[in-house]
Design an enzyme around this catalytic site. Structure first.
Site, PDB file in Angstrom:
ATOM      1  N   THR A 184      53.208 103.100  -4.764  1.00 33.25           N
ATOM      2  CA  THR A 184      52.376 103.283  -5.960  1.00 33.25           C
ATOM      3  C   THR A 184      51.264 104.262  -5.579  1.00 33.25           C
ATOM      4  O   THR A 184      50.935 104.395  -4.401  1.00 33.25           O
ATOM      5  CB  THR A 184      51.739 101.956  -6.399  1.00 33.25           C
ATOM      6  N   GLU A 328      56.992  99.541  -9.592  1.00 28.15           N
ATOM      7  CA  GLU A 328      57.458  98.238  -9.103  1.00 28.15           C
ATOM      8  C   GLU A 328      58.652  97.705  -9.887  1.00 28.15           C
ATOM      9  O   GLU A 328      59.242  96.694  -9.527  1.00 28.15           O
ATOM     10  CB  GLU A 328      56.307  97.213  -9.193  1.00 28.15           C
ATOM     11  N   LYS A 439      34.481  96.245 -22.016  1.00 30.40           N
ATOM     12  CA  LYS A 439      33.905  95.009 -22.545  1.00 30.40           C
ATOM     13  C   LYS A 439      32.516  95.295 -23.088  1.00 30.40           C
ATOM     14  O   LYS A 439      31.599  95.622 -22.343  1.00 30.40           O
ATOM     15  CB  LYS A 439      33.835  93.944 -21.461  1.00 30.40           C
TER      16      LYS A 439
HETATM   17  P1  ADP Z   1      50.946 104.836 -10.893  1.00 28.94           P
HETATM   18  O1  ADP Z   1      50.627 105.664 -12.097  1.00 28.94           O
HETATM   19  O2  ADP Z   1      49.817 103.929 -10.483  1.00 28.94           O
HETATM   20  O3  ADP Z   1      51.672 105.533  -9.829  1.00 28.94           O
HETATM   21  P2  ADP Z   1      53.141 103.799 -12.280  1.00 28.94           P
HETATM   22  O4  ADP Z   1      53.585 105.153 -12.591  1.00 28.94           O
HETATM   23  O5  ADP Z   1      54.084 102.807 -11.797  1.00 28.94           O
HETATM   24  O6  ADP Z   1      52.005 103.796 -11.273  1.00 28.94           O
HETATM   25  O7  ADP Z   1      52.320 103.295 -13.515  1.00 28.94           O
HETATM   26  C1  ADP Z   1      52.577 102.115 -14.185  1.00 28.94           C
HETATM   27  C2  ADP Z   1      51.525 101.885 -15.228  1.00 28.94           C
HETATM   28  O8  ADP Z   1      51.435 103.001 -16.108  1.00 28.94           O
HETATM   29  C3  ADP Z   1      51.797 100.715 -16.112  1.00 28.94           C
HETATM   30  O9  ADP Z   1      51.394  99.516 -15.515  1.00 28.94           O
HETATM   31  C4  ADP Z   1      50.976 101.056 -17.348  1.00 28.94           C
HETATM   32  O10 ADP Z   1      49.621 100.709 -17.190  1.00 28.94           O
HETATM   33  C5  ADP Z   1      51.073 102.552 -17.399  1.00 28.94           C
HETATM   34  N1  ADP Z   1      52.116 102.957 -18.358  1.00 28.94           N
HETATM   35  C6  ADP Z   1      53.360 103.361 -18.097  1.00 28.94           C
HETATM   36  N2  ADP Z   1      54.013 103.682 -19.229  1.00 28.94           N
HETATM   37  C7  ADP Z   1      53.150 103.458 -20.249  1.00 28.94           C
HETATM   38  C8  ADP Z   1      53.222 103.581 -21.679  1.00 28.94           C
HETATM   39  N3  ADP Z   1      54.299 104.032 -22.300  1.00 28.94           N
HETATM   40  N4  ADP Z   1      52.126 103.240 -22.397  1.00 28.94           N
HETATM   41  C9  ADP Z   1      51.006 102.785 -21.806  1.00 28.94           C
HETATM   42  N5  ADP Z   1      50.882 102.653 -20.472  1.00 28.94           N
HETATM   43  C10 ADP Z   1      51.933 102.985 -19.703  1.00 28.94           C
END
Ligand code: ADP
Length: 540
Positions: A184, A328, A439
């Site tokens: 990640t 994940e 918040k």
């Molecule tokens: P990172 O960006 O930390 O590398 P990921 O690409 O796995 O990790 O990101 C996952 C996160 O991205 C999700 O938990 C969510 O918060 C956000 N995310 C992914 N797709 C969407 C979506 N279509 N709409 C809103 N949030 C999204």
């Protein structure tokens, strides 16, 4: 009584073997790092992947070894996606957009034994190499383009490959053996490794193939702008060969103009990527006055797709599929494909549904829980943290007991850190990442809701809503916006928001910026913005 079926392992290599036999004339088109278009059929890819497998064995690599790739989307990277797990190795896709510090941490944490790199990254890796004393390097190019490099233990990809024949049988493995590794991006704390198995990769390829039938089939061409180093390019690397779709790979050429030209020249039907990429392409389309001819479907995910972005594509006749998932989760969790009664709704109602994060794919279960862990009803109104469960979701992080324990609840579900509602028909709406929620005076404000509304104003090209500390209200929202016009009108934008949101949800200020900072996965980095504007003086 047990079933009496053969216990054959699900292996990543079987996807390639199948594509070689069934889709010998489909394959991969790559806009290469060296320049020019390269074409390779799945039959050729199979041959070359077996040659590369033998080459890696000759380098002393084998079962259980973590082998890193630092590369754009292209045919050699795809060959490695199969050759590495095909020798029992673990294909560790490194994200070149991470900081040097994070790359060093990840590479050492994964204990990578070899690194395959695109030409682009040779200067970067030369700087990092002293941190990896045992590493073997392979530059993914041919002898003619091999750079003068100070890297130790370095080889040329095409030379290694040419020294081998393709006489190699993919060995049997335990389907639960690791096949891929992706960290990640670790916006807070150290990055954490999702360790995919052969079984999870094959199941994920099947569920993507089944859910994305418009693009994932013989005769269709799809372009993953989402990188192979970002969660398996959302499954495209495995689902395309499995279903016979041809992949059109952009290499390092990711700007709106290059993507438009590649799509037009290669008759691309569907393209996948994060919202920032599609804002760039929409601009390019506006400039040229036309979309690429065959372009019919866009999959947008990674962060929320605003209704205005969705509408922008739908007006061009491009179907938008909003996807949600996480590294994940391999990563697909839900998709916004409308069918049956939903597809028959008036356009306005469809836009509302398409702006949700869609419905869960087969194999991924959802629950939402309140702060005490109590399940909340799927009534479209109750919010809570979203937990997920299924065979394509991690059961823990690679070599990180503490993070693993924190991620999985007592019932064995994985906590996504996303706050969501689910309606009775299963449509998921992500209101925020828990850490991005604002918040204010005891009320939660969804930054995504306010951003979606702001993006509907003509003066706003892109934006993020962040919390700024406030002495009375705890936090107040501020809109950080990239203007779409030379003289944007902050007052008009706030008035537009006030007309459409509850009073306390309206940001206290608008800050105009030339561009928004992006994370390593191409999303707007709210963490960077929060830090930058922590001391921003608010009125009131
Ligand atoms: P990172 O960006 O930390 O590398 P990921 O690409 O796995 O990790 O990101 C996952 C996160 O991205 C999700 O938990 C969510 O918060 C956000 N995310 C992914 N797709 C969407 C979506 N279509 N709409 C809103 N949030 C999204």
């Amino acid at each position: 009584m047990r079933g009496m079926m053969m216990d054959r392992p699900l292996r990543v290599a079987d996807i390639l073997t199948y594509a070689e036999e069934m889709y010998a004339f489909e394959g991969i088109v790559s806009n290469t790092v060296e320049g020019g278009i390269h074409r390779e059929s799945y039959a050729e890819m199979g041959t070359r992947a077996r040659q590369m497998a033998k080459a890696m064995l000759a380098l002393g690599l084998g079962h259980g070894d973590r082998i890193a790739t630092l590369a754009w989307n292209g045919y050699r990277h795809m060959e490695l996606y199969y050759a590495i797990p095909g020798i029992g190795g673990i294909c560790h896709t490194l994200n070149p957009r991470l900081s040097a510090e994070q790359m060093i941490y990840i590479t050492n944490h994964a204990e990578d034994r070899a690194m395959f790199l695109d030409l682009t990254f040779a200067p970067l890796v030369e700087k990092l190499a002293p941190q990896f004393p045992q590493m073997q390097y392979v530059v993914m190019t041919d002898a003619a383009n091999m750079p003068q490099t100070a890297l130790p233990n370095v080889h040329c990809y095409e030379d290694l490959l040419a020294a081998q024949d393709a006489d190699y049988d993919w060995p049997d493995c335990d389907e639960n053996d690791a096949a891929g590794l992706c960290y990640t991006s670790g916006t807070t704390g150290n990055p954490k490794g999702a360790l995919y198995s052969h079984r999870s990769q094959v199941l994920h390829a099947l569920l993507v193939g089944v859910s994305m039938q418009n693009a994932m089939r013989v005769g269709k061409r799809m372009l993953p702008v989402v990188p192979l180093f970002h969660a398996n390019s959302w499954g495209a690397a495995h689902a395309a060969p499995l279903t016979g779709a041809t992949l059109v790979m952009p290499g390092p050429h990711l700007d709106g103009a290059s993507v438009w030209e590649l799509m037009q020249a290669e008759d691309v039907f569907a393209a996948w990527g994060v919202p920032t990429v599609w804002l760039g392409l929409l601009e390019e389309i506006k400039k040229r006055g036309a979309k690429p001819d065959g372009f019919a479907e866009v999959v947008v995910g990674g962060s929320a797709a605003a209704p205005s972005l969705i509408q922008g594509f739908e007006e061009l006749g491009v179907n938008v599929c909003h996807a949600w998932g996480m590294t994940e989760m391999s990563p697909i969790g839900s998709l916004g494909q409308l069918s049956g009664p939903h597809a028959a709704l008036p356009a306005e109602e469809q836009l509302k549904l398409k702006s949700t994060q869609g419905r869960r794919v087969f194999g991924v279960d959802f629950k939402i829980v309140d702060e005490n862990g109590a399940r909340q009803p799927h009534d479209g109104a109750s919010t809570g943290e979203l937990y997920v469960r299924g065979p394509t979701i991690i059961s823990g992080y690679h070599n990180n007991a503490q993070a693993s324990a924190a991620a999985i609840d007592a019932e064995g579900w994985f906590g996504t850190g996303d706050v969501a509602t689910i309606d009775p028909e299963g449509f998921l709406t992500i209101t925020d990442r828990a850490k991005d929620l604002i918040k204010s005076g005891g009320e939660w404000i969804s930054s995504i809701d306010v951003e979606n509304m702001a993006l509907a104003h003509p003066d706003v090209a892109n934006c993020a809503v962040i919390a700024v500390p406030h002495p009375k209200w705890d936090e107040r929202p501020v809109l950080v916006a990239v203007p779409a016009v030379a003289a944007p009108d902050a007052g008009a934008i706030l008035a537009h928001l006030a007309a459409n949101l509850a009073k306390w949800q309206v940001p206290d200020d608008v800050i105009f910026v030339d561009e928004l900072p992006l994370t390593a996965t191409g999303k707007v980095s709210k963490l960077t913005l929060r830090e930058r504007f922590r001391d921003h003086a608010l009125s009131g």
